[in-house]
Design a protein around this motif. Sequence first.
Motif, mmCIF file in Angstrom:
data_model
loop_
_atom_site.group_PDB
_atom_site.id
_atom_site.type_symbol
_atom_site.label_atom_id
_atom_site.label_comp_id
_atom_site.label_asym_id
_atom_site.label_seq_id
_atom_site.Cartn_x
_atom_site.Cartn_y
_atom_site.Cartn_z
ATOM 1 N N VAL A 91 -38.439 -30.363 25.727
ATOM 2 C CA VAL A 91 -39.200 -31.606 25.832
ATOM 3 C C VAL A 91 -38.488 -32.643 24.980
ATOM 4 O O VAL A 91 -38.477 -32.570 23.751
ATOM 5 C CB VAL A 91 -40.652 -31.415 25.377
ATOM 6 N N THR A 92 -37.889 -33.617 25.641
ATOM 7 C CA THR A 92 -37.043 -34.581 24.942
ATOM 8 C C THR A 92 -37.771 -35.847 24.519
ATOM 9 O O THR A 92 -37.254 -36.610 23.717
ATOM 10 C CB THR A 92 -35.877 -35.008 25.843
ATOM 11 N N ARG A 93 -38.938 -36.125 25.127
ATOM 12 C CA ARG A 93 -39.628 -37.396 24.924
ATOM 13 C C ARG A 93 -38.683 -38.564 25.227
ATOM 14 O O ARG A 93 -38.824 -39.653 24.692
ATOM 15 C CB ARG A 93 -40.182 -37.494 23.501
ATOM 16 N N GLY A 94 -37.706 -38.315 26.091
ATOM 17 C CA GLY A 94 -36.783 -39.356 26.507
ATOM 18 C C GLY A 94 -35.771 -39.773 25.463
ATOM 19 O O GLY A 94 -35.139 -40.818 25.599
ATOM 20 N N SER A 95 -35.584 -38.980 24.421
ATOM 21 C CA SER A 95 -34.748 -39.405 23.297
ATOM 22 C C SER A 95 -33.572 -38.459 23.055
ATOM 23 O O SER A 95 -33.727 -37.230 23.088
ATOM 24 C CB SER A 95 -35.587 -39.486 22.020
ATOM 25 N N VAL A 96 -32.416 -39.052 22.748
ATOM 26 C CA VAL A 96 -31.260 -38.244 22.375
ATOM 27 C C VAL A 96 -31.534 -37.489 21.079
ATOM 28 O O VAL A 96 -30.914 -36.455 20.816
ATOM 29 C CB VAL A 96 -29.992 -39.119 22.225
ATOM 30 N N LEU A 97 -32.468 -37.973 20.288
ATOM 31 C CA LEU A 97 -32.795 -37.292 19.041
ATOM 32 C C LEU A 97 -33.446 -35.938 19.290
ATOM 33 O O LEU A 97 -33.440 -35.067 18.416
ATOM 34 C CB LEU A 97 -33.737 -38.155 18.187
ATOM 35 N N LEU A 98 -34.002 -35.757 20.474
ATOM 36 C CA LEU A 98 -34.714 -34.516 20.793
ATOM 37 C C LEU A 98 -34.112 -33.817 22.013
ATOM 38 O O LEU A 98 -34.790 -33.040 22.693
ATOM 39 C CB LEU A 98 -36.197 -34.834 21.067
ATOM 40 N N LYS A 99 -32.842 -34.057 22.278
ATOM 41 C CA LYS A 99 -32.233 -33.542 23.502
ATOM 42 C C LYS A 99 -32.194 -32.018 23.563
ATOM 43 O O LYS A 99 -32.063 -31.446 24.657
ATOM 44 C CB LYS A 99 -30.831 -34.112 23.688
ATOM 45 N N ASP A 100 -32.344 -31.346 22.441
ATOM 46 C CA ASP A 100 -32.312 -29.883 22.419
ATOM 47 C C ASP A 100 -33.626 -29.279 21.919
ATOM 48 O O ASP A 100 -33.649 -28.125 21.480
ATOM 49 C CB ASP A 100 -31.160 -29.396 21.526
ATOM 50 N N ALA A 101 -34.712 -30.036 22.004
ATOM 51 C CA ALA A 101 -35.995 -29.590 21.428
ATOM 52 C C ALA A 101 -36.685 -28.587 22.353
ATOM 53 O O ALA A 101 -37.451 -28.950 23.247
ATOM 54 C CB ALA A 101 -36.893 -30.788 21.168
ATOM 55 N N LYS A 102 -36.422 -27.305 22.131
ATOM 56 C CA LYS A 102 -36.984 -26.245 22.974
ATOM 57 C C LYS A 102 -38.354 -25.827 22.439
ATOM 58 O O LYS A 102 -38.536 -25.619 21.235
ATOM 59 C CB LYS A 102 -36.052 -25.041 23.013
#
Length: 508
Positions: free
Chosen positions: A121-132
């Motif tokens: 789930v990235t929330r559309g952000s590169v900051l969370l691109k790997d948030a599994k």
Amino acid sequence: MSLTRRLFTKLSLATSSAFLLGIGSASAATFTDEELCYMTAEELIPLFKAQKLSPVDVLKAQITRYEAIGKKTNSVTYTHFDTAMAQAVESEKRYASGNPRALEGITVGIKDEHHDTGWIVTRGSVLLKDAKMDHADPIVTKLKEAGAILHIQTTVPEFYMSGVTYSKLWGVTRNPWNLKYAVGGSSGGSGGALAAGLCTIATGSDMGGSVRLPCAYNGLYGYKPPFGRVISQSTLCHFSGTGPMARSFDDMVTLQNVLSGQTPGFPATLPRKEMAHDYASIKGMRIANLGSMGLVPLSKEVAAEHAESIKKLESLGAIVEDIELQIDWSEMVNKFIGGVLAGPMGAPLAADAKRADEMTTYAAYFAKKAANPKLGSTQAADFELYVNETYAKIHAAVFAKGYDAAIMPSLATPHVPADYDLSKEGYVLEGNKMHKSFILALTVPWNVLNWCPVVNVPTGLSSQNMPMGMQIIGKPYADDTVFRIAHAWQNVDPNLYKANKLPDFRNN
């Protein structure tokens, strides 16, 4: 649920032909892939039950469509086709054995917010691109327990902070009705995927119009339930919540009934409320037309379409009267942003403000605001006072005077560029210089007053082939009232997604 006349006639002819040819039953060959992609759950479920069609057939058609046109609209983040096919096979078996569940075999586009175990789930952000995710959230758990097929995750603007959908991570999501324009936001990918025929129904969430805006831009039915009707993990953020998005009223009802109700461990949810599919006539109902409430100017097309919508409601027997209400959009948006960012939703934005240069411009704009050291309890208290004062004003003008519900357009104009930046000034609508966040102006009031249920219904197509929508607003927790009006609207709606009224992916 019942078959539409069109599908009933087609299926009857195909079944007769199959009988004459000695074939046991009609099959997916009866329908084109495009028809399978755009059929509603209301149409599909009876066919599944009669074993005239399989969930596998529909999923295959939507996968083929995604491979053909997915890049045009860019409404999907991740696909889960292998696990979805296993779900479809299981659904096929359940129909064969006679024990289907409420959404058995129905494909659902999942907003990049809701998630299954192991999904990113990235929330559309590169900051969370790997948030599994290490767990399934309650929304997805409800869907899986109801037999839904979860094959795609859909795009969102970064941190859900815009009324259009684009980001550095995923690029621009474009509207299937006209690729030049927005799908809305923040549930824009869900709206675009439904319009493109990539899923049968979809999930959305609404913090400032994030269900109603994509539904209006894409010609869909969508519901912003009153706070607490659907489980919320944001227990202190009354202005946010999850809701259904669909191409038909009945599909919206079916999905809402699956989403509704409590989950152990989450206190801010009301007991389940079963919404009906059929309602009494709206003859004699009193409806207040709020227009734009003075928030923003409406385009000529939207104003004309809304006037026609009023005539349609009157043709159904409703009494629609104009109500003069003036609400200042600059004041409302400032109070709303202050209240949102001063609460729990502002904290993670403030924490990431030091990485603002990695964000999309609008996300950086809000992150910097959230990090302002002057933001705090004063803004939260001001927002609470504003909420009470605003509801008192609307209650006195509408509900205290005996009106059953209110209506207003969902959009000032549907002709918003797909990459519109609401953090920057400069949009001019027919000679009017608009507030930079004007795209949210007509929906935010009902997040400020999030106890009021709101349904978006499609009203027609603009001169540039873009859908328009109308909000039906009820007094707090009067879900049945807005559903009753939306149910009646089916008799006069523009019948998008039928016959020759399908998105054509034009770009002009």
